[in-house]
Design an enzyme around this catalytic site. Structure first.
Site, PDB file in Angstrom:
ATOM      1  N   ILE A  23      39.519  32.600  50.117  1.00 19.45           N
ATOM      2  CA  ILE A  23      40.657  31.793  49.653  1.00 19.45           C
ATOM      3  C   ILE A  23      41.031  32.095  48.199  1.00 19.45           C
ATOM      4  CG2 ILE A  23      40.361  29.899  51.283  1.00 19.45           C
ATOM      5  CD1 ILE A  23      38.811  28.367  49.160  1.00 19.45           C
ATOM      6  N   GLY A  24      40.307  33.012  47.575  1.00 21.75           N
ATOM      7  CA  GLY A  24      40.643  33.352  46.197  1.00 21.75           C
ATOM      8  C   GLY A  24      39.741  34.464  45.688  1.00 21.75           C
ATOM      9  N   SER A  25      40.124  35.021  44.551  1.00 25.88           N
ATOM     10  CA  SER A  25      39.292  36.057  43.940  1.00 25.88           C
ATOM     11  C   SER A  25      39.633  36.171  42.468  1.00 25.88           C
ATOM     12  CB  SER A  25      39.493  37.414  44.625  1.00 25.88           C
ATOM     13  OG  SER A  25      40.822  37.862  44.449  1.00 25.88           O
ATOM     14  N   GLY A  26      38.673  36.678  41.704  1.00 22.33           N
ATOM     15  CA  GLY A  26      38.864  36.926  40.283  1.00 22.33           C
ATOM     16  C   GLY A  26      38.262  38.268  39.939  1.00 22.33           C
ATOM     17  N   SER A  27      38.170  38.564  38.660  1.00 23.09           N
ATOM     18  CA  SER A  27      37.637  39.857  38.235  1.00 23.09           C
ATOM     19  C   SER A  27      36.179  40.035  38.649  1.00 23.09           C
ATOM     20  CB  SER A  27      37.755  39.994  36.713  1.00 23.09           C
ATOM     21  OG  SER A  27      39.087  39.861  36.307  1.00 23.09           O
ATOM     22  N   VAL A  30      34.518  36.093  44.103  1.00 26.22           N
ATOM     23  CA  VAL A  30      35.321  35.870  45.303  1.00 26.22           C
ATOM     24  C   VAL A  30      35.074  34.422  45.711  1.00 26.22           C
ATOM     25  CG1 VAL A  30      35.735  36.535  47.704  1.00 26.22           C
ATOM     26  CG2 VAL A  30      35.096  38.278  46.032  1.00 26.22           C
ATOM     27  N   LYS A  46      32.200  29.804  45.293  1.00 29.39           N
ATOM     28  CA  LYS A  46      32.542  30.860  44.338  1.00 29.39           C
ATOM     29  C   LYS A  46      31.345  31.811  44.257  1.00 29.39           C
ATOM     30  CE  LYS A  46      34.300  31.264  39.573  1.00 29.39           C
ATOM     31  NZ  LYS A  46      34.684  30.461  38.387  1.00 29.39           N
ATOM     32  N   ASP A 139      41.385  27.551  28.633  1.00 28.95           N
ATOM     33  CA  ASP A 139      42.126  28.383  29.587  1.00 28.95           C
ATOM     34  C   ASP A 139      42.910  27.508  30.558  1.00 28.95           C
ATOM     35  OD1 ASP A 139      43.065  30.742  30.691  1.00 28.95           O
ATOM     36  OD2 ASP A 139      41.350  31.003  32.033  1.00 28.95           O
TER      37      ASP A 139
END
Length: 265
Positions: A23-27, A30, A46, A139
């Site tokens: 449902i999502g990802s970052g650098s 996942v 996460k 952030d």
């Protein structure tokens, strides 16, 4: 992943949870949708590959976990569990069915002022808890504000505390972090800053909620900063009809120097 069950990517087991779709990802992470194997509770997991993290990122991860363990508030994402296996850390968080505020703005465009006020009050409540704990988020942006549901009873929850840090009373920080479109100019200029930097981000989010666009733009971070510094006020789209209270709040939050009034044009 070895040691976490069988059945392919869709049938993985992490601790007590059955892992489903991404449902999502970052650098460096996942995010997966998952359910508790016994009582079916939906969660977001996460997943972070620790080998990809340098020392500073490892410190950010530990800081995020420490903050989430320490704070329990309806407007801050809840931490359910931490599951570690060789080379990976899984942070088990409450699942927010409504996605993030960025997705909401993309779907709906600008929102009615009353709804923006509803979101801002919840964001303010979450920020108050951070201030009570001498923390700044650093952030804040729509992508880091999650919505509990898809309906009108949305509860907004602050998430992603990887950049958050502790401030001693009257303490100042100097680190460059955050997302430029929502970043206070004192951070972009590498000046010392304090918790007021989060308030600039709040102003940028409010402006985008009620107008459908960010208050300042630029093709890169340098041009964005130049546009902010040479601006003499905020440019509200002429077709947007806002109350004086709303525009005044935007002006008060989006002030380059909190000691100098940011005069409307």
């Amino acid at each position: 992943m070895a040691g976490q069950g069988t059945g392919g990517r869709g049938g993985r087991v992490v601790g007590d949870y059955m892992v489903g779709r991404q449902i999502g990802s970052g650098s460096f992470s996942v995010v997966w949708h998952a359910r508790h194997r016994v009582h079916g509770t939906e969660v977001a997991i996460k997943e972070i590959v620790t080998g990809r993290l340098n020392k500073k990122l490892q410190e950010s991860l530990m800081s995020e976990i420490f903050i989430l363990k320490r704070i329990n508030h309806p407007n801050i994402i809840s931490l359910h569990d931490i599951i570690e296996v060789p080379g990976r850390i899984h942070i088990v968080l409450e699942y927010c069915r409504g996605g993030d505020l960025s997705m909401y703005i993309q779907r709906h465009g600008r929102v009615p002022e009353a709804l923006a006020k509803h979101f801002m009050q919840q964001l303010a409540a979450g920020l108050q808890v951070l201030r009570d704990n001498n923390l700044i988020h650093r952030d804040l942006k729509p992508q880091n504000l999650l919505l509990s549901t898809n309906d009108t009873n949305d509860i907004l929850k602050m998430a992603d505390f990887g950049f958050a840090r502790s401030l001693q009373p009257r303490g100042l920080a100097e680190t460059l972090c955050g997302s430029p479109l929502y970043m206070a100019p004192e951070i972009m200029q590498l000046q010392k800053y304090d918790a007021k930097a989060d308030l600039w981000s709040v102003g940028a989010i409010l402006f985008q909620l009620v107008t459908g666009k960010t208050p300042f733009t630029g093709s890169n971070q340098m041009q964005l900063l130049q546009n902010i510094m040479k601006s003499t006020g905020l440019q509200f789209p002429p077709e947007v009809n806002l109350s004086t209270e709303c525009t005044d709040l935007c002006y008060r939050l989006l002030r380059r120097n909190p000691g100098i009034p940011f005069i409307p044009t």
